[in-house]
Write an enzyme that holds these catalytic residues in place. Structure first.
Site, PDB file in Angstrom:
ATOM      1  CB  CYS A  19       8.727  24.693  16.003  1.00  0.00           C
ATOM      2  SG  CYS A  19       7.087  25.424  15.803  1.00  0.00           S
ATOM      3  CG  HIS A  50       4.443  35.257  13.462  1.00  0.00           C
ATOM      4  ND1 HIS A  50       4.844  36.323  14.229  1.00  0.00           N
ATOM      5  CD2 HIS A  50       3.242  35.596  12.938  1.00  0.00           C
ATOM      6  CE1 HIS A  50       3.927  37.278  14.162  1.00  0.00           C
ATOM      7  NE2 HIS A  50       2.943  36.856  13.381  1.00  0.00           N
ATOM      8  CB  CYS A  75      -3.666  39.496  19.141  1.00  0.00           C
ATOM      9  SG  CYS A  75      -4.666  39.816  17.692  1.00  0.00           S
ATOM     10  CB  CYS A 102       5.859  27.907  18.806  1.00  0.00           C
ATOM     11  SG  CYS A 102       6.051  26.250  19.496  1.00  0.00           S
ATOM     12  NE  ARG A 106      -6.000  42.833  22.378  1.00  0.00           N
ATOM     13  CZ  ARG A 106      -5.579  43.219  21.159  1.00  0.00           C
ATOM     14  NH1 ARG A 106      -5.737  42.452  20.118  1.00  0.00           N
ATOM     15  NH2 ARG A 106      -5.006  44.405  21.016  1.00  0.00           N
ATOM     16  CG  HIS A 140       2.206  41.050  17.253  1.00  0.00           C
ATOM     17  ND1 HIS A 140       1.759  40.664  16.014  1.00  0.00           N
ATOM     18  CD2 HIS A 140       3.483  41.482  17.078  1.00  0.00           C
ATOM     19  CE1 HIS A 140       2.723  40.878  15.119  1.00  0.00           C
ATOM     20  NE2 HIS A 140       3.772  41.369  15.737  1.00  0.00           N
ATOM     21  CB  CYS A 157       2.584  25.150  17.892  1.00  0.00           C
ATOM     22  SG  CYS A 157       3.707  25.705  16.592  1.00  0.00           S
ATOM     23  CG  ASP A 175      -5.349  45.547  24.494  1.00  0.00           C
ATOM     24  OD1 ASP A 175      -5.026  44.334  24.481  1.00  0.00           O
ATOM     25  OD2 ASP A 175      -5.609  46.175  23.446  1.00  0.00           O
ATOM     26  CB  CYS A 193      -8.922  42.373  17.439  1.00  0.00           C
ATOM     27  SG  CYS A 193      -8.444  40.748  18.062  1.00  0.00           S
TER      28      CYS A 193
END
Length: 134
Positions: A98, A101, A118, A95, A116, A104, A47, A108, A65
């Site tokens: 803390c 972000h 991502c 995380c 997954r 997501h 992180c 799949d 992706c």
């Protein structure tokens, strides 16, 4: 794990502008632009906010992706919450230490759980594995 809490000023001082926007404001970096989307270096992805180990390189795969994708997170270090922004219903990952972000998680992936993760490169730092000396 002990939760880490910092003021907005402390986060801004610690992180670059892009890291702050992604990790603290849940922005998304453009695909195929982050430093780790196509990295194949062996190591541990941590992180960017607190240094907590999140993913290991042997679970990273090319999802096509444009973001680093992993089929498994390390146990107990990633929290999930429902994200209904941008007219979509997704599962945001953060995380657990803390609340940064990360990205997501989608159903799949290639791993045994079919997930997954991502993740934005801006939410991560990579600690490479030291080469073994003979």
């Amino acid at each position: 794990m002990t939760k880490i809490s910092k003021t907005d000023a402390e986060w801004r001082e610690q992180l670059t502008d892009l890291q702050y926007k992604v990790a603290r404001q849940a922005h998304t970096e453009p695909p195929f632009t982050g430093i780790y989307w196509d990295t194949t270096t062996d190591g541990t992805y941590k992180c960017i906010g607190c240094g907590t180990p999140l993913f290991v390189s042997d679970t990273k795969f090319d999802a096509g992706c444009g973001w680093p994708s992993f089929w498994r997170a390390l146990p107990g270090v990633v929290n999930e919450r429902r994200d209904t922004s941008h007219g979509m219903i997704r599962t945001e990952i953060l995380c657990a230490v803390c609340d940064s972000h990360l990205g997501h998680v989608f159903p799949d992936g290639p791993g045994p759980d079919g997930l997954r993760y991502c993740v934005n490169s801006a939410s991560l730092s990579l600690e490479p594995v030291e080469p073994k000396l003979d």
